[in-house]
Structure formats: structure tokens, C-alpha cells
Design a protein around this motif. Structure first.
Motif, PDB file in Angstrom:
ATOM      1  N   GLY A  53       0.785  -1.229   0.000  1.00  0.00           N
ATOM      2  CA  GLY A  53       0.000   0.000   0.000  1.00  0.00           C
ATOM      3  C   GLY A  53       0.817   1.278   0.000  1.00  0.00           C
ATOM      4  O   GLY A  53       0.438   2.257   0.640  1.00  0.00           O
ATOM      5  N   GLY A  54       1.958   1.263  -0.682  1.00  0.00           N
ATOM      6  CA  GLY A  54       2.769   2.475  -0.779  1.00  0.00           C
ATOM      7  C   GLY A  54       3.643   2.760   0.413  1.00  0.00           C
ATOM      8  O   GLY A  54       4.322   3.791   0.469  1.00  0.00           O
ATOM      9  N   ALA A  55       3.670   1.858   1.399  1.00  0.00           N
ATOM     10  CA  ALA A  55       4.539   2.010   2.569  1.00  0.00           C
ATOM     11  C   ALA A  55       5.417   0.763   2.682  1.00  0.00           C
ATOM     12  O   ALA A  55       5.068  -0.316   2.200  1.00  0.00           O
ATOM     13  N   THR A  56       6.557   0.930   3.316  1.00  0.00           N
ATOM     14  CA  THR A  56       7.516  -0.169   3.434  1.00  0.00           C
ATOM     15  C   THR A  56       7.861  -0.401   4.886  1.00  0.00           C
ATOM     16  O   THR A  56       8.044   0.553   5.660  1.00  0.00           O
ATOM     17  N   THR A  57       7.973  -1.652   5.249  1.00  0.00           N
ATOM     18  CA  THR A  57       8.411  -2.027   6.592  1.00  0.00           C
ATOM     19  C   THR A  57       9.761  -2.707   6.507  1.00  0.00           C
ATOM     20  O   THR A  57       9.941  -3.669   5.749  1.00  0.00           O
ATOM     21  N   LEU A  58      10.727  -2.198   7.254  1.00  0.00           N
ATOM     22  CA  LEU A  58      12.047  -2.813   7.327  1.00  0.00           C
ATOM     23  C   LEU A  58      12.065  -3.822   8.465  1.00  0.00           C
ATOM     24  O   LEU A  58      11.594  -3.538   9.573  1.00  0.00           O
ATOM     25  N   SER A  59      12.600  -4.992   8.179  1.00  0.00           N
ATOM     26  CA  SER A  59      12.761  -6.017   9.214  1.00  0.00           C
ATOM     27  C   SER A  59      14.212  -5.995   9.685  1.00  0.00           C
ATOM     28  O   SER A  59      15.128  -6.298   8.913  1.00  0.00           O
ATOM     29  N   ILE A  60      14.407  -5.636  10.932  1.00  0.00           N
ATOM     30  CA  ILE A  60      15.761  -5.518  11.473  1.00  0.00           C
ATOM     31  C   ILE A  60      16.248  -6.900  11.914  1.00  0.00           C
ATOM     32  O   ILE A  60      15.538  -7.603  12.656  1.00  0.00           O
ATOM     33  N   PRO A  61      17.425  -7.331  11.478  1.00  0.00           N
ATOM     34  CA  PRO A  61      17.950  -8.644  11.882  1.00  0.00           C
ATOM     35  C   PRO A  61      18.028  -8.755  13.401  1.00  0.00           C
ATOM     36  O   PRO A  61      18.275  -7.768  14.108  1.00  0.00           O
ATOM     37  N   SER A  62      17.794  -9.940  13.889  1.00  0.00           N
ATOM     38  CA  SER A  62      17.804 -10.161  15.344  1.00  0.00           C
ATOM     39  C   SER A  62      19.136  -9.775  15.963  1.00  0.00           C
ATOM     40  O   SER A  62      19.197  -9.348  17.122  1.00  0.00           O
ATOM     41  N   SER A  63      20.215  -9.865  15.164  1.00  0.00           N
ATOM     42  CA  SER A  63      21.539  -9.518  15.682  1.00  0.00           C
ATOM     43  C   SER A  63      21.680  -8.017  15.965  1.00  0.00           C
ATOM     44  O   SER A  63      22.595  -7.602  16.680  1.00  0.00           O
ATOM     45  N   LEU A  64      20.764  -7.217  15.397  1.00  0.00           N
ATOM     46  CA  LEU A  64      20.836  -5.767  15.594  1.00  0.00           C
ATOM     47  C   LEU A  64      19.720  -5.228  16.474  1.00  0.00           C
ATOM     48  O   LEU A  64      19.722  -4.049  16.814  1.00  0.00           O
ATOM     49  N   GLN A  65      18.780  -6.095  16.851  1.00  0.00           N
ATOM     50  CA  GLN A  65      17.641  -5.625  17.630  1.00  0.00           C
ATOM     51  C   GLN A  65      18.012  -5.403  19.090  1.00  0.00           C
ATOM     52  O   GLN A  65      18.816  -6.147  19.664  1.00  0.00           O
ATOM     53  N   ASP A  66      17.399  -4.352  19.637  1.00  0.00           N
ATOM     54  CA  ASP A  66      17.513  -4.069  21.075  1.00  0.00           C
ATOM     55  C   ASP A  66      18.959  -3.979  21.543  1.00  0.00           C
ATOM     56  O   ASP A  66      19.307  -4.404  22.642  1.00  0.00           O
ATOM     57  N   LYS A  67      19.810  -3.442  20.691  1.00  0.00           N
ATOM     58  CA  LYS A  67      21.204  -3.208  21.064  1.00  0.00           C
ATOM     59  C   LYS A  67      21.667  -1.914  20.396  1.00  0.00           C
ATOM     60  O   LYS A  67      21.068  -1.447  19.436  1.00  0.00           O
ATOM     61  N   THR A  68      22.724  -1.345  20.921  1.00  0.00           N
ATOM     62  CA  THR A  68      23.270  -0.121  20.341  1.00  0.00           C
ATOM     63  C   THR A  68      23.928  -0.420  19.004  1.00  0.00           C
ATOM     64  O   THR A  68      24.840  -1.250  18.924  1.00  0.00           O
ATOM     65  N   VAL A  69      23.449   0.253  17.953  1.00  0.00           N
ATOM     66  CA  VAL A  69      24.031   0.041  16.625  1.00  0.00           C
ATOM     67  C   VAL A  69      24.797   1.274  16.147  1.00  0.00           C
ATOM     68  O   VAL A  69      25.441   1.236  15.089  1.00  0.00           O
ATOM     69  N   GLY A  70      24.743   2.343  16.898  1.00  0.00           N
ATOM     70  CA  GLY A  70      25.457   3.554  16.534  1.00  0.00           C
ATOM     71  C   GLY A  70      25.122   4.674  17.492  1.00  0.00           C
ATOM     72  O   GLY A  70      24.295   4.505  18.387  1.00  0.00           O
ATOM     73  N   LYS A  71      25.779   5.797  17.306  1.00  0.00           N
ATOM     74  CA  LYS A  71      25.533   6.959  18.145  1.00  0.00           C
ATOM     75  C   LYS A  71      24.802   8.055  17.371  1.00  0.00           C
ATOM     76  O   LYS A  71      25.015   8.229  16.173  1.00  0.00           O
ATOM     77  N   TYR A  72      23.949   8.761  18.067  1.00  0.00           N
ATOM     78  CA  TYR A  72      23.280   9.981  17.595  1.00  0.00           C
ATOM     79  C   TYR A  72      22.215   9.718  16.529  1.00  0.00           C
ATOM     80  O   TYR A  72      21.077  10.115  16.681  1.00  0.00           O
ATOM     81  N   ALA A  73      22.596   9.058  15.449  1.00  0.00           N
ATOM     82  CA  ALA A  73      21.648   8.733  14.375  1.00  0.00           C
ATOM     83  C   ALA A  73      22.293   7.690  13.480  1.00  0.00           C
ATOM     84  O   ALA A  73      23.488   7.759  13.195  1.00  0.00           O
ATOM     85  N   VAL A  74      21.500   6.705  13.044  1.00  0.00           N
ATOM     86  CA  VAL A  74      21.998   5.702  12.103  1.00  0.00           C
ATOM     87  C   VAL A  74      21.223   5.855  10.796  1.00  0.00           C
ATOM     88  O   VAL A  74      20.094   6.360  10.780  1.00  0.00           O
ATOM     89  N   ALA A  75      21.848   5.446   9.695  1.00  0.00           N
ATOM     90  CA  ALA A  75      21.252   5.706   8.380  1.00  0.00           C
ATOM     91  C   ALA A  75      21.116   4.439   7.565  1.00  0.00           C
ATOM     92  O   ALA A  75      22.078   3.668   7.433  1.00  0.00           O
ATOM     93  N   PHE A  76      19.926   4.234   7.022  1.00  0.00           N
ATOM     94  CA  PHE A  76      19.688   3.170   6.042  1.00  0.00           C
ATOM     95  C   PHE A  76      19.819   3.773   4.642  1.00  0.00           C
ATOM     96  O   PHE A  76      19.161   4.762   4.315  1.00  0.00           O
ATOM     97  N   LYS A  77      20.656   3.152   3.820  1.00  0.00           N
ATOM     98  CA  LYS A  77      20.808   3.575   2.432  1.00  0.00           C
ATOM     99  C   LYS A  77      19.978   2.643   1.567  1.00  0.00           C
ATOM    100  O   LYS A  77      20.204   1.433   1.543  1.00  0.00           O
ATOM    101  N   ILE A  78      18.994   3.217   0.879  1.00  0.00           N
ATOM    102  CA  ILE A  78      18.070   2.422   0.093  1.00  0.00           C
ATOM    103  C   ILE A  78      18.257   2.755  -1.387  1.00  0.00           C
ATOM    104  O   ILE A  78      17.998   3.874  -1.817  1.00  0.00           O
ATOM    105  N   THR A  79      18.718   1.807  -2.140  1.00  0.00           N
ATOM    106  CA  THR A  79      18.883   1.983  -3.583  1.00  0.00           C
ATOM    107  C   THR A  79      17.600   1.565  -4.259  1.00  0.00           C
ATOM    108  O   THR A  79      17.168   0.407  -4.150  1.00  0.00           O
ATOM    109  N   LEU A  80      16.966   2.453  -4.964  1.00  0.00           N
ATOM    110  CA  LEU A  80      15.659   2.182  -5.565  1.00  0.00           C
ATOM    111  C   LEU A  80      15.786   1.366  -6.846  1.00  0.00           C
ATOM    112  O   LEU A  80      16.837   1.312  -7.467  1.00  0.00           O
TER     113      LEU A  80
END
Length: 482
Positions: free
Chosen positions: A455-482
Motif C-alpha cells: 500500500g505504498g509504505a515499506t516495513t524494514l525487518s531488522i535482523p535479530s543480531s541488531l535488535q535491542d542493542k546499540t548500533v550507533g551513536k546519535y543517528a543511524v542511516a539506512f541507504k536504500i537503492t531504488l
């Protein structure tokens, strides 16, 4: 900087600091000069610049020139042993010239720190409203290179030239902040009359010879900056009350005090300046028209993208100029400001006030270093990007590449915590992907990110290895190639 309080509904917030907010116009005239237009486009890609307010006032730790302005505002209050008498205070203030000796001045150190932080251009205060010149002008002796100033014997006494050369060497665009009003000039504040406020203290129409002398003085100083200081990219003009009376907007509180026509002939100045500096961006702040090539909201972040080039000028501390033990914004706060501004299509001009000895505080250097470490990972998702609706949705910010083939989605940390912790799923509004789309988390590029579009929206599924843990400081960025 000029102090005023904005009443513009488009502002998301105004920073609660001692430096007051700034009204800015909502109209824009596109430059007819193609070289200027190209320079603006290149400047817009830089995103992050350094501002510096520095002068003799740093010795007292006061709000730049404003304590000598006879207005009853919070930022013009006089304090200290000379404060009982206005004229005694001004005399003591002007006498600061005789003790100004920033022996630790090292512009190469500043340029290196700014470059490490990811900054790409610099604006330096060549002259603030008090009229003290931080360059070797021939128009007045009220300058850093005067024999009255101890630092004049230093080989680096012409600090504007030294700063521009150091920063250009590191690839920066350079800009000269210049105050149109000059409270030291007898042709602006004529000693025959007492000054009443920030404005000229006589009627220029009644005394045209005196006003013409001030216009010549201003023109000659700007000509000096355009001819003796190498390549200059921006002429950043402050003091918007020096303007044609026909441009005054009485709905803006601070402009109601402008009683006289203070036209300094910007067309004449701009033509001269660009004859020496082709493509020069002229920023006649708050004076809408052809000489305000980009707008400069002060201490504010617009809610949505603005339909013209702009930068937010914001202090790292609470003051524009040096104040001992100033409170500096955290790296987290600064990076969030940068991203919110960039997501609305603007640039961040971050101000640091050098000390009387000519250096930044250790805290300022620490902030720049932390910002730089973050920018090394995320620079591609900051520079040369464009806004993408919905711009901001909770802790999520949206940007895109100029060719619109790549989307960058930021997830911000909590404002009170540096660490970013990702949930199991992230919903992206208005982003539709296909089977060829690829997603990489810049902070953890080896992890595969799965997604589902409906429906025009996307849901990202975060790998379990990255869930509920610190993955970076201040802000993290997803790069999406269309």
C-alpha cells in the motif's frame, strides 16, 4: 548578529538560548547572474559550515557589540565597573582595542578541526556592529592591525586574511561577515547627537553629505575585502536595519524602530564586489530582493522545506561570542539539528566564539571531533542530498540523493541519550520498494536488511543480531537503492 523575536508560524522550534531568534523573509528573487546561481547550487551541497564571532568584546565575555547599543533589551545590558554611565562604558569598551592580544591564534588548527568535523565552508566576522575591524582596513584606525592594538606586531595580525588562507587551503568556501551599521563611525553615530538605539542617529535626508560619507566608507571597506583577501565566495551582510525605508515591514517588531531611509546602494556595492569576485553570493540579511541570495533563519529550524536557498545559523554554545564557561550543545543535539535542517533542504552554519587568547575551548574541539567521527560514516547521506516527504516522522528522517535514485532514512537516538537502539521493525511512510531495491545500514553494512512493501509504505525487518542493542551513536542511516 541581530536580535529579534520571530512570529512566523512555519518554525518548528526556536532554540532556548541567550542568543535571540531572528526574523526572516518569506519572499525570494532568484539571481539573474548564472555564475551566482551555480555558486548557490554548489554551496547548497555543502550542508555544514563554520561561523565565528570574534572581536575585542571576547575579553569581557559579553554579547558581541550589543552592550554599547542604547536599547533596553536583555542582550544589551551593561555590567561591570563601567556600567553606571553609558559614556564611560563605551569609552572603556573602545579601549579594549589596547589590550586585545590573541597570542594563541592559529587558524590552521581551526581549519583542521572544522575539516575533521565535516564542515565545508566558513563565515568569519570581519567587522561587527561596534566597527572594530578584524582586517587591515585603510579606512579607520579602529582595527586589529592598528599600533594601538598589541596584536598588530604579530605576523598574523591581519586575522581575516590568515583565516581565509588557512581554510581555503583545506578546501573550504570562504565568506566575509560584514556589519552594515558601524557604531564607531562618526558618519553613522554622529557625535553631535547621542545615539538612541541601533539605528543611525541623524536623518540622512537632512544631512546627505554625512550619509554619503558613510556610504563611501562602507563601499571602500567592502572593496578592500573583495580585493585583498583572495577568493571570497560569500558576502554575508548583517544589520538589516540599514536598508531603504521602502523595504521596512512594520509588522516585524524590530523594524518598527527604523525611522529613516538608510539606503547604502546595494546595487552599487554588489556590482563592484562581483567585478572582483565573479559569482559572489551576496546575503543582505532580512532585506528581501535581489541581494539576499540565500536566507538565514537564526537559531531556528523550519518545519518544512523552504522554497529558496537557506541556512540556519545556530550557536554551539549559548552565545555568539566567547563567554567563559559557556554551555555547549552536545554532539547529539548538534547532529540532530544538522539532520533536521538538511532534511528541510537547508545548511547548518554552526557558530563557535574564539577566546581572547585566540583559541576555541576544549569543549568545542571535543564536540567537533565527535561530530567528525559520525560524519565519516554518514557523510554520503548528508552532502548533496535533497528533502524527501514526509521529512520527519517521529525519530525517523527522510532524505534522497539529487538524482532521486537513493533514499536515506535516518533513525535518531533519544534526545537525552547518545545511543541508537533499533526495534524489530521500522515503518517507512510513502516509500515503495521493488524486488531490485537494496538496503544497507551504513553503520553495520554487512548485515542484510529485509523489507516488505504494501500500500505504498515499506516495513524494514531488522535482523535479530541488531535488535535491542546499540548500533550507533546519535543517528543511524539506512541507504536504500531504488
Amino acid at each position: 548578529m541581530r536580535r529579534s523575536c520571530p512570529l512566523i508560524g512555519m518554525l518548528l522550534f526556536a532554540l532556548a538560548v541567550h542568543a535571540q531568534e531572528h526574523n526572516f523573509n518569506t519572499t525570494y528573487i532568484k539571481p539573474a547572474d548564472t555564475l551566482v546561481e551555480k555558486k548557490i547550487e554548489a554551496w547548497q551541497d555543502l550542508k555544514f559550515g563554520l561561523f565565528m564571532h570574534w572581536g575585542t568584546y571576547s575579553q569581557w565575555g559579553v554579547v558581541e557589540s550589543w552592550s554599547i547599543c542604547p536599547e533596553d533589551e536583555g542582550w544589551t545590558q551593561r555590567r561591570g565597573p563601567y556600567s553606571a554611565s553609558y559614556y564611560d562604558y563605551v569609552k572603556a569598551y573602545q579601549n579594549l582595542q589596547t589590550t586585545f592580544n590573541p597570542v594563541n591564534f592559529n587558524p590552521d588548527k581551526w581549519a583542521a578541526a572544522a575539516k575533521e568535523a565535516g564542515m565545508k565552508y566558513v563565515i568569519f566576522t570581519t567587522k561587527h556592529h561596534d566597527g572594530f575591524c578584524m582586517f587591515d582596513t585603510k579606512q579607520t584606525d579602529y582595527k586589529i592591525t592598528s599600533p594601538k592594538t598589541p596584536f598588530s606586531s604579530n605576523p598574523k595580525a591581519n586575522v581575516t586574511k590568515e583565516i581565509f588562507e588557512a581554510f581555503r587551503k583545506d578546501g573550504f568556501m570562504t565568506g566575509a561577515y560584514f556589519s552594515k551599521p558601524d557604531w564607531h563611525s562618526p558618519d553613522y553615530w554622529w557625535p553631535y547627537f547621542p545615539p538612541k538605539d541601533r539605528n543611525v542617529n541623524y536623518d540622512p535626508a537632512q544631512y546627505p553629505d554625512r550619509w554619503n560619507a558613510f556610504k563611501d566608507y562602507t563601499y571602500n571597506q567592502i572593496q578592500e575585502l573583495m580585493t585583498g583577501y583572495g577568493k571570497v565566495d560569500v558576502l554575508w551582510l548583517d544589520g538589516g536595519w540599514v536598508r531603504p525605508l521602502s523595504t521596512v515591514d512594520k509588522t516585524v517588531e524590530w523594524q518598527r524602530g527604523i525611522q529613516y531611509n538608510q539606503d547604502i546602494d546595494m546595487a552599487h556595492i554588489a556590482k563592484m564586489a562581483r567585478s572582483y569576485q565573479p559569482g559572489l553570493m551576496v546575503v543582505d540579511r532580512t532585506v528581501s530582493g535581489e541581494f539576499e541570495n540565500y536566507l538565514t533563519p537564526e537559531q531556528t529550524v523550519p518545519k518544512e522545506p523552504l522554497p529558496y536557498p537557506w541556512e540556519s545559523c545556530i550557536t554551539m554554545g549559548n552565545s555568539w561570542s566567547y563567554v567563559p564557561n559557556d554551555h555547549y550543545k552536545s554532539a547529539n543535539t548538534i547532529i540532530h539539528l544538522l539532520l533536521r535542517i538538511v532534511s528541510r533542504g537547508g545548511n547548518l552554519l554552526l557558530n563557535i566564539g574564539p577566546s581572547p587568547l585566540g583559541d576555541y575551548s576544549d569543549t568545542a574541539y571535543s564536540r567537533l571531533k565527535k561530530i567528525g567521527a559520525w560524519m565519516k560514516v554518514h557523510g554520503e547521506a548528508v552532502y548533496a542530498t535533497k528533502p524527501l516527504a514526509p521529512y520527519e516522522d517521529g525519530p525517523v528522517l527522510y532524505l534522497q540523493s539529487k538524482d532521486k535514485k537513493t533514499v536515506y532514512v535516518y533513525v535518531l537516538s533519544d534526545d537525552k541519550a547518545d545511543e541508537v537502539v533499533l526495534p524489530a521493525n521500522i515503518s517507512l511512510q510513502g516509500i515503495a520498494l521493488n524486488k531490485k531495491s537494496r538496503i544497507v545500514l551504513l553503520d553495520e553494512p554487512k548485515e542484510k536488511i529485509k523489507f516488505k512493501t504494501e500500500g505504498g509504505a515499506t516495513t524494514l525487518s531488522i535482523p535479530s543480531s541488531l535488535q535491542d542493542k546499540t548500533v550507533g551513536k546519535y543517528a543511524v542511516a539506512f541507504k536504500i537503492t531504488l
